[in-house]
Design a protein around this motif. Structure first.
Motif, mmCIF file in Angstrom:
data_model
loop_
_atom_site.group_PDB
_atom_site.id
_atom_site.type_symbol
_atom_site.label_atom_id
_atom_site.label_comp_id
_atom_site.label_asym_id
_atom_site.label_seq_id
_atom_site.Cartn_x
_atom_site.Cartn_y
_atom_site.Cartn_z
ATOM 1 N N ASN A 10 61.071 18.734 70.679
ATOM 2 C CA ASN A 10 59.682 18.251 70.649
ATOM 3 C C ASN A 10 59.559 16.754 70.941
ATOM 4 O O ASN A 10 58.471 16.188 70.772
ATOM 5 N N LYS A 11 60.623 16.104 71.355
ATOM 6 C CA LYS A 11 60.535 14.704 71.774
ATOM 7 C C LYS A 11 60.110 14.645 73.238
ATOM 8 O O LYS A 11 60.471 15.491 74.042
ATOM 9 N N ARG A 12 59.364 13.615 73.561
ATOM 10 C CA ARG A 12 58.878 13.446 74.932
ATOM 11 C C ARG A 12 59.846 12.521 75.672
ATOM 12 O O ARG A 12 59.993 11.343 75.312
ATOM 13 N N VAL A 13 60.501 13.059 76.703
ATOM 14 C CA VAL A 13 61.553 12.339 77.413
ATOM 15 C C VAL A 13 61.155 12.159 78.870
ATOM 16 O O VAL A 13 60.921 13.133 79.598
ATOM 17 N N LEU A 14 61.096 10.909 79.294
ATOM 18 C CA LEU A 14 60.807 10.575 80.689
ATOM 19 C C LEU A 14 62.128 10.303 81.397
ATOM 20 O O LEU A 14 62.915 9.462 80.953
ATOM 21 N N VAL B 227 59.873 17.328 78.798
ATOM 22 C CA VAL B 227 60.464 16.521 79.862
ATOM 23 C C VAL B 227 59.436 16.160 80.917
ATOM 24 O O VAL B 227 58.689 17.011 81.409
ATOM 25 N N VAL B 228 59.422 14.870 81.256
ATOM 26 C CA VAL B 228 58.607 14.369 82.365
ATOM 27 C C VAL B 228 59.571 13.817 83.410
ATOM 28 O O VAL B 228 60.368 12.918 83.115
ATOM 29 N N ILE B 229 59.517 14.349 84.620
ATOM 30 C CA ILE B 229 60.378 13.885 85.707
ATOM 31 C C ILE B 229 59.577 12.972 86.613
ATOM 32 O O ILE B 229 58.486 13.325 87.078
ATOM 33 N N ALA B 230 60.126 11.777 86.872
ATOM 34 C CA ALA B 230 59.462 10.819 87.757
ATOM 35 C C ALA B 230 60.402 10.459 88.903
ATOM 36 O O ALA B 230 61.579 10.189 88.692
ATOM 37 N N HIS C 287 61.681 8.758 74.568
ATOM 38 C CA HIS C 287 62.877 8.256 75.232
ATOM 39 C C HIS C 287 62.614 8.139 76.734
ATOM 40 O O HIS C 287 61.847 8.929 77.289
ATOM 41 N N MET C 288 63.290 7.169 77.354
ATOM 42 C CA MET C 288 63.255 7.053 78.810
ATOM 43 C C MET C 288 64.675 6.919 79.333
ATOM 44 O O MET C 288 65.450 6.096 78.847
ATOM 45 N N VAL C 289 65.014 7.735 80.316
ATOM 46 C CA VAL C 289 66.291 7.648 81.021
ATOM 47 C C VAL C 289 66.007 7.166 82.436
ATOM 48 O O VAL C 289 65.105 7.678 83.104
ATOM 49 N N VAL C 290 66.764 6.166 82.879
ATOM 50 C CA VAL C 290 66.611 5.666 84.252
ATOM 51 C C VAL C 290 67.893 5.996 85.010
ATOM 52 O O VAL C 290 68.969 5.481 84.685
ATOM 53 N N ALA C 291 67.772 6.876 86.006
ATOM 54 C CA ALA C 291 68.940 7.335 86.757
ATOM 55 C C ALA C 291 68.715 7.200 88.255
ATOM 56 O O ALA C 291 69.149 8.039 89.042
ATOM 57 N N ALA D 292 58.072 5.187 71.281
ATOM 58 C CA ALA D 292 58.083 5.282 69.824
ATOM 59 C C ALA D 292 59.018 4.219 69.258
ATOM 60 O O ALA D 292 60.044 3.901 69.875
ATOM 61 N N PRO D 293 58.694 3.633 68.088
ATOM 62 C CA PRO D 293 59.554 2.606 67.492
ATOM 63 C C PRO D 293 60.991 3.066 67.280
ATOM 64 O O PRO D 293 61.921 2.256 67.315
ATOM 65 N N ASP D 294 61.190 4.368 67.058
ATOM 66 C CA ASP D 294 62.552 4.883 66.880
ATOM 67 C C ASP D 294 63.079 5.511 68.168
ATOM 68 O O ASP D 294 64.048 6.272 68.153
ATOM 69 N N GLY D 295 62.455 5.159 69.285
ATOM 70 C CA GLY D 295 62.854 5.716 70.572
ATOM 71 C C GLY D 295 63.947 4.911 71.249
ATOM 72 O O GLY D 295 64.506 3.965 70.676
#
Length: 241
Positions: A16-20, A43-46, A90-94, A135-138
């Motif tokens: 249930n976490k929103r991950v970009l 999951v959000v894919i950009a 969370h955000m992942v940059v790949a 999120a502050p804990d993100g």
């Protein structure tokens, strides 16, 4: 891989976490998107083409994903894209720019400059726009690579970009706390040309990595609340020899 994750019902700290995932429509980014979705994340894919490829990406990653098209070299595009994404955990940059190997004295410096603009400054644009939405804990997970420390002739530009990315990770872990900033540094990931495969056989692990082995590092960093300012190396011991 998506089927096996779903069948096993594996759910972790991303449920249930929103991950970009920026750069999530191909390569390691696509695999991160798939694994995060399998662990219950929204999951959000950009990427530049993500929206145009929505159905294809939903088939590859899982139903219910969102897609946003943006160009990381454009401040306006990044700002409007992240406005559409909204708040995230969370955000992942790949992202990985096209860059032809070349010795320094022969290299196309305009191409090297564009690669820096895409990967390094693209990360900076994304972080500045995403920071207030996290999120502050993100967390944010960046991507460097083996060339940042293990020097190979013909890769000067990527060496500089990856080294700068790891320094950025440490600097922002201090400045942007409590949001956590980490990086993954992959080694050689299959498939690779025969000469690279032969080089990897001299590493302690004796082979190149599979994409699945590398992307577990991204998941680990998102799910580990006491890890920040760290570059997690997944290179089969390449830096040791």
């Amino acid at each position: 891989m998506r089927e096996s994750i779903a069948e096993n019902g594996i759910m972790g700290g991303l449920k249930n976490k929103r991950v970009l995932v920026v750069g999530g429509s191909s390569g390691l980014g696509l695999m991160v998107s798939r694994l995060a979705r399998g662990r219950g994340a929204e999951v959000v894919i950009a990427s530049r083409t993500a929206s145009d490829r929505h159905e294809e990406l939903a088939e590859a990653v899982g139903a219910g994903i969102e897609t946003v098209s943006l160009d990381v070299t454009s401040e306006e595009d990044v700002e409007s894209g992240l406005e559409r994404v909204g708040n995230i955990d969370h955000m992942v940059v790949a992202t990985r720019p096209p860059l032809s190997p070349a010795l320094f004295v022969e290299a196309d410096l305009d191409q090297a400059r564009q690669a820096f603009e895409t990967k390094f400054w693209g990360q900076c644009r994304l972080i500045r726009q995403a920071h207030g939405r996290l999120a502050p804990d993100g967390s944010i997970v960046l991507t460097s690579g083996i060339a940042g420390e293990r020097i190979y002739a013909g890769n000067f530009a990527m060496s500089v970009i990856n080294s700068a990315t790891e320094t950025l990770c440490r600097a922002l872990a201090v400045e942007l706390a409590p949001v956590r900033i980490n990086a993954v540094s992959p080694g050689f990931v299959a498939p690779k040309p025969p000469d690279v495969e032969a080089r990897a056989r001299r590493f302690p692990a004796g082979r190149v990595a599979s994409a699945e082995e590398v992307v577990k590092a991204y998941i680990h960093l998102m799910e580990s609340p006491y890890v920040t300012g760290t570059t997690l190396v997944v290179d089969g011991g390449a830096r040791l020899v």
